[in-house]
Design an enzyme around this catalytic site. Sequence first.
Site, mmCIF file in Angstrom:
data_model
loop_
_atom_site.group_PDB
_atom_site.id
_atom_site.type_symbol
_atom_site.label_atom_id
_atom_site.label_comp_id
_atom_site.label_asym_id
_atom_site.label_seq_id
_atom_site.Cartn_x
_atom_site.Cartn_y
_atom_site.Cartn_z
ATOM 1 C CD GLU A 126 72.000 -2.505 56.722
ATOM 2 O OE1 GLU A 126 70.848 -2.810 56.365
ATOM 3 O OE2 GLU A 126 72.905 -3.355 56.936
ATOM 4 C CD GLU A 146 75.419 -4.195 52.947
ATOM 5 O OE1 GLU A 146 75.217 -4.038 54.168
ATOM 6 O OE2 GLU A 146 75.570 -3.236 52.158
#
Length: 270
Positions: A126, A146
Site C-alpha cells: 500500500e 489481508e
Amino acid sequence: MNSPVETASLDYSVGDLLVRSEAHVGIVTMNRPEKLNAMGRDFWRDLREVLARLEGDAGTRVIMITGAGDKAFSAGGDIASFAELKALEDKRRFQMDAMRTFAAVEDTTLPVIAAVNGWALGGGCELTLACDFVVASDKAVFGMPESALGLVPGFGVLRAPSVVGRQMTKLMVMAGERLSAREALEAGLVQRVVPHERLMDDALELAHKVAANSPYAHAVGKRLINRGVDRAEFDYSVEALTVLQSTEDTAEGVRAFLEKRRPQFRSRSS
C-alpha cells in the site's frame, strides 16, 4: 544491495525510521530487518513526522523510501502489535492513523520514490501505491494478503484499481495473488525493474534526475495529476475496516497467523 543503515551515517532517526541526505534526496529507511521491516503502531505517526521534516527542509527536493536488510521493503503491519488492539475506538484510531499517513505521502509537495528491495506486502504494498514512482529490485514481490486475516487493505482497495485495474486488484485482494517485480511492472504498479545489486544506485540516479528539475513545477504537477484523489472515501474505508477488525473472522485470522497455521473461517450462514 540494501543493508541495515549505519547510525553513524545518519542525519537523524525517528522511531524505526532512519533518515539521511544525499544531494537533495532525503533517504528514509524502514529499519526493522529482523522483523522484515514490519510496521508497528508508531510507524504511521513517525513517517508523517519524517515527511513533514523533509518537506520543511529547503535542501530536500526528493524523498526516497526503502527497507533495511536484503529481504523486505516491508512485510506489512506488525500483526502481534495489531492483535493488542481490543477496544473498537482503538481499532478505529489505528485505521485513521494509517490512512492519514498514506495521504501524507500522496499530499507532500515533494516527489516520493519507493526503492523496493524485497517483499512489499500488505501495508508495504500500500505504501508503494501512495508513492509517486516505484523502482523495484528484480527480487521484489508485491501482495495484499489481508484477506487471510479476515481483512482488506483499507488504502489498497481505494488506490490499486486506478493503478493496476479493478480485476487485478480483486485478484490481489480476494485471492492474495502476489506479483513478481516483472508482473508488477506490466501491471503498472512499478515503473522500473533493476538488478537487485543495483537498486539503490539506480533509484538514486532517478531521484537525482528528478531533483535537478524545478521543485515548484513538481509541486504543481503532482497536485494536478492527483486532483482526482477523493479523501471522502477514506472515511468509508476507516469505518468498514473498523467493523471488519471486530469480527470473529479477523480474530481467527490473527490467531492463526500468530500460531503459524491456516485460519478456519466460518461459512457465511454460520
